[in-house]
Design an enzyme around this catalytic site. Structure first.
Site, mmCIF file in Angstrom:
data_model
loop_
_atom_site.group_PDB
_atom_site.id
_atom_site.type_symbol
_atom_site.label_atom_id
_atom_site.label_comp_id
_atom_site.label_asym_id
_atom_site.label_seq_id
_atom_site.Cartn_x
_atom_site.Cartn_y
_atom_site.Cartn_z
ATOM 1 N N LYS A 46 0.814 -1.107 0.002
ATOM 2 C CA LYS A 46 0.075 -0.078 0.020
ATOM 3 C C LYS A 46 0.706 1.285 0.194
ATOM 4 O O LYS A 46 0.664 2.012 -0.698
ATOM 5 C CB LYS A 46 -0.777 -0.021 1.278
ATOM 6 C CG LYS A 46 -2.275 -0.599 1.070
ATOM 7 C CD LYS A 46 -3.076 -0.445 2.192
ATOM 8 C CE LYS A 46 -2.944 -1.838 3.209
ATOM 9 N NZ LYS A 46 -3.536 -1.987 4.499
ATOM 10 N N LYS A 176 13.599 -7.570 1.539
ATOM 11 C CA LYS A 176 14.310 -8.276 2.681
ATOM 12 C C LYS A 176 13.582 -8.557 3.939
ATOM 13 O O LYS A 176 12.462 -8.134 3.993
ATOM 14 C CB LYS A 176 15.400 -6.982 3.190
ATOM 15 C CG LYS A 176 14.601 -5.745 3.804
ATOM 16 C CD LYS A 176 15.552 -4.767 4.220
ATOM 17 C CE LYS A 176 15.795 -4.888 5.571
ATOM 18 N NZ LYS A 176 15.032 -3.773 6.524
ATOM 19 N N TYR A 207 17.642 1.124 -0.196
ATOM 20 C CA TYR A 207 18.646 2.179 -0.297
ATOM 21 C C TYR A 207 19.296 2.443 -1.498
ATOM 22 O O TYR A 207 19.793 3.421 -1.929
ATOM 23 C CB TYR A 207 19.532 2.196 0.982
ATOM 24 C CG TYR A 207 18.888 2.956 2.114
ATOM 25 C CD1 TYR A 207 17.706 2.457 2.428
ATOM 26 C CD2 TYR A 207 19.624 4.058 2.383
ATOM 27 C CE1 TYR A 207 16.957 3.271 3.479
ATOM 28 C CE2 TYR A 207 18.846 4.892 3.387
ATOM 29 C CZ TYR A 207 17.572 4.382 4.108
ATOM 30 O OH TYR A 207 17.176 5.082 5.088
ATOM 31 N N ASP A 263 18.614 -5.032 10.600
ATOM 32 C CA ASP A 263 17.402 -4.166 9.928
ATOM 33 C C ASP A 263 18.060 -3.018 9.001
ATOM 34 O O ASP A 263 17.753 -2.932 7.765
ATOM 35 C CB ASP A 263 16.684 -3.646 10.844
ATOM 36 C CG ASP A 263 15.256 -3.002 10.302
ATOM 37 O OD1 ASP A 263 14.906 -3.697 9.641
ATOM 38 O OD2 ASP A 263 15.061 -1.801 10.910
ATOM 39 N N HIS A 268 21.214 -1.762 4.528
ATOM 40 C CA HIS A 268 21.320 -0.486 3.814
ATOM 41 C C HIS A 268 22.815 0.341 3.826
ATOM 42 O O HIS A 268 23.345 0.574 2.890
ATOM 43 C CB HIS A 268 20.385 0.261 4.310
ATOM 44 C CG HIS A 268 18.847 -0.161 4.370
ATOM 45 N ND1 HIS A 268 18.417 -0.925 3.339
ATOM 46 C CD2 HIS A 268 17.741 -0.139 5.092
ATOM 47 C CE1 HIS A 268 17.243 -1.399 3.421
ATOM 48 N NE2 HIS A 268 16.615 -0.529 4.482
ATOM 49 N N LYS A 364 16.934 3.865 16.034
ATOM 50 C CA LYS A 364 15.533 4.404 16.133
ATOM 51 C C LYS A 364 15.279 5.079 17.363
ATOM 52 O O LYS A 364 15.866 5.285 18.318
ATOM 53 C CB LYS A 364 14.769 2.941 16.376
ATOM 54 C CG LYS A 364 15.067 2.109 15.021
ATOM 55 C CD LYS A 364 13.662 1.833 14.349
ATOM 56 C CE LYS A 364 13.900 0.794 13.122
ATOM 57 N NZ LYS A 364 12.958 1.358 11.836
#
Ligand code: NDP
Ligand code: BG6
Length: 513
Positions: A46, A176, A207, A263, A268, A364
């Site tokens: 989406k 991934k 990326y 992650d 990346h 994060k």
């Protein structure tokens, strides 16, 4: 036209490497492409995939004849799929008057088939529906696996055995994570190769589709002012920094099994580093570039615990607002040691980069959101102006910053005389701010990558030996962190991250940019 179903008068096909059966009597007809988004009911489909497909259509980049199918277990009609995706489509690149018409035209080419990921019958049903749309044309098929990794292999198996193209090529884009260590990744690769050739597999790392990451090679290899400086002779250290100002909200279940190193860093940031540090490829062909990336990845020294620090965010209250701790997520165990922040130093043991620290930092729930590459150059030998910088000569070194996002830009910090009487120096920027220089909006990474997959261009996708090299670098470190149960340093949500990152940099005589 020629019917592909049933008793068509097709000649025996010959097969190419990406599974294309070549029927000579279809060669004169324009081909069609069927794009199936597997996991169409999900978040990524989406948010990114359907909008990117629409943007390509809007820009007239999709082949003239195409059909898009959504595939997932959720029950939906074609109309319901169209309704679901219509809210996410935008004509953001430029606002031509016919935007609404274009959306309608696009949505009319989107269909939905509900099915299980491990059902021969459901994929055969998809195959029948695709054939109805493809009739009379050489049909190429692209599958985008936008599903959780535990069902990758089933989906590949049934899509390739039941729904691959009988006349054209079949390609599969895989999201991934490609495993969580060397063993699981190797297992995934072996399973895929039972059903697909390497040419058919497009392992995506979005990326690589970002404008400034793609530009890295242009900057390096087509500018005389940079190319000769790109080595230990002139570069003191390189920093690759990723930060997000939000936590793992909504994705805690996935994240806790992976952590920030898997992650963001193993894929990346490492991909950016490989492009940054590789030797000059023989040509710009996918295989030549990927050969160089593999070589530099394999030259990286084993990562050790003393060059790594890990962190995890804790709850924090600012004014009347409170921010959750990572472990407040109900899908995350209370005693989780999963890092949401990490910083590490990588060394590349080859002639070009001997002794140069490459620092990576990713986190994060930090105070900012962004991704950038910072290249800090060495001191000017015998700098005539050193008294103007006081004791801190580090402040006088040049720094090249490539800001991948947000506000894409490239700037070079130089020393400059402050205009006026006397001699005062100042650090100024030579600044290329994309939005000031280029009027056209930058396409999303997924647009670039989807178009490449449609065109069969592998340059920005990960080859299996690159994946092996990337996991060999990180697997021993990840195992050690997990076996020794290294406790992450806690940092408050919205802060600059753990202070350990500064000690790590200081150990290498570096200051984070
Ligand atoms: P979702 O969790 O939304 O899953 C996609 C779809 O897969 C769901 O709508 C669901 O469809 C089906 N599904 C979910 N869980 C299961 C299960 N246990 N068994 C069978 N089917 C299941 O994933 P995303 O859309 O977020 O991500 C898709 C892929 O892309 C993943 O591999 C993810 O790691 C990767 N990715 C995602 C990013 C993001 O921003 N979301 C960013 C980068 C990579 P249904 O129930 O209808 O079958
Ligand atoms: C994904 C990670 O690969 O990249 C996410 O799984 C992260 O955790 C995302 O948020 C960041 O992508 P972007 O393009 O928003 O920087």
């Amino acid at each position: 036209g020629v019917s592909l179903a049933g008793n068509s008068p097709l000649k025996e096909p010959t097969q190419t490497k990406d599974g294309a059966n070549q029927f000579s009597n279809l060669e004169s007809v324009e081909p069609t492409i069927s794009i199936t988004v597997v996991g169409a009911s999900g978040d990524l489909a989406k948010k990114k995939i359907f909008p990117a497909l629409f943007a390509l259509f809007y820009e007239d980049c999709l082949p003239k004849h195409f059909t898009i199918y959504g595939y997932a277990r959720s029950k939906m009609t074609d109309e319901e799929l169209r309704e679901m995706i219509s809210g996410t489509l935008t004509c953001r690149i430029d606002k031509r008057e016919n935007c609404g018409d274009k959306m309608d035209q696009f949505l009319q080419r989107c269909f939905y088939n509900s099915g299980l990921y491990n059902s021969e019958e459901n994929f055969s049903e998809l195959d029948r529906k695709l054939k109805e749309k493809e009739v009379g044309r050489l049909a190429n098929r692209l599958f985008y696996l936008s599903i959780p990794p535990n069902i990758f292999v089933d989906a590949v198996k049934y899509a390739s055995s039941r729904a691959s193209s009988a006349s054209g090529w079949t390609r599969v884009i895989v999201e991934k994570p490609f495993g969580r260590d060397s063993d699981s990744s190797g297992e995934l690769t072996r399973s895929f190769k039972q059903y697909l050739t390497e040419e058919q597999i497009f392992r995506i790392d979005h990326y690589l589709g970002k404008e400034l990451v793609e530009n890295l090679s242009v900057l390096r290899f087509s500018n005389l002012v940079f190319e000769p400086l790109w080595s230990r002779n002139y570069i003191r250290n390189v920093q690759l920094i990723f930060s997000e100002d939000f936590g793992t909200e909504g994705r805690g279940g996935y994240f806790d099994n992976y952590g920030i190193i898997r992650d963001i860093m193993q894929n990346h940031l490492l991909q950016i580093l490989a492009l940054f540090a590789m030797e000059t490829p023989v040509t710009l062909d996918a295989e030549d570039i990927r050969n160089e990336k593999v070589k530099v990845l394999r030259s990286m020294r084993q990562l050790t615990l003393d060059n790594v620090i890990v962190g995890q965010y804790k709850g924090h209250t600012r004014g009347s607002k409170s921010y959750p701790a990572y472990t407040d997520d109900p899908t995350v165990p209370n005693n989780s040691l999963t890092p949401t922040f990490a910083a590490l130093a990588i060394f590349i043991d080859n002639a070009r980069w001997d002794g140069v620290p490459f620092l990576m930092k990713a986190g994060k729930a930090l105070h900012t959101k962004g991704a950038e590459i910072r290249v800090q150059f060495r001191h000017v030998p015998g700098n005539l102006y050193k008294q103007n910088f006081g004791a801190d000569l580090d402040k006088a070194t040049n720094e090249l910053v490539i800001r991948v996002q947000p506000d894409e830009g490239i700037y070079l910090k130089i020393n400059n005389k402050v205009p006026g009487l006397g001699m005062r120096l100042d650090r100024s920027d030579l600044n290329l701010l994309y939005k000031a220089r280029y009027t056209k909006e930058i396409p999303d990474a997924y647009e670039t990558l989807l178009l490449d997959a449609i065109e069969g261009e592998h340059r920005l996708f990960i080859r299996s030996d690159e994946l092996v090299a990337a996991w060999s670098l990180f697997t021993p470190l990840l195992k050690e962190l997990e076996e020794k149960k290294i406790a992450p340093e806690l940092y408050p949500y919205g802060s600059r991250g753990p202070v350990g990152a500064h000690y790590l940099a200081a150990k290498h005589n570096i200051r984070w940019g």
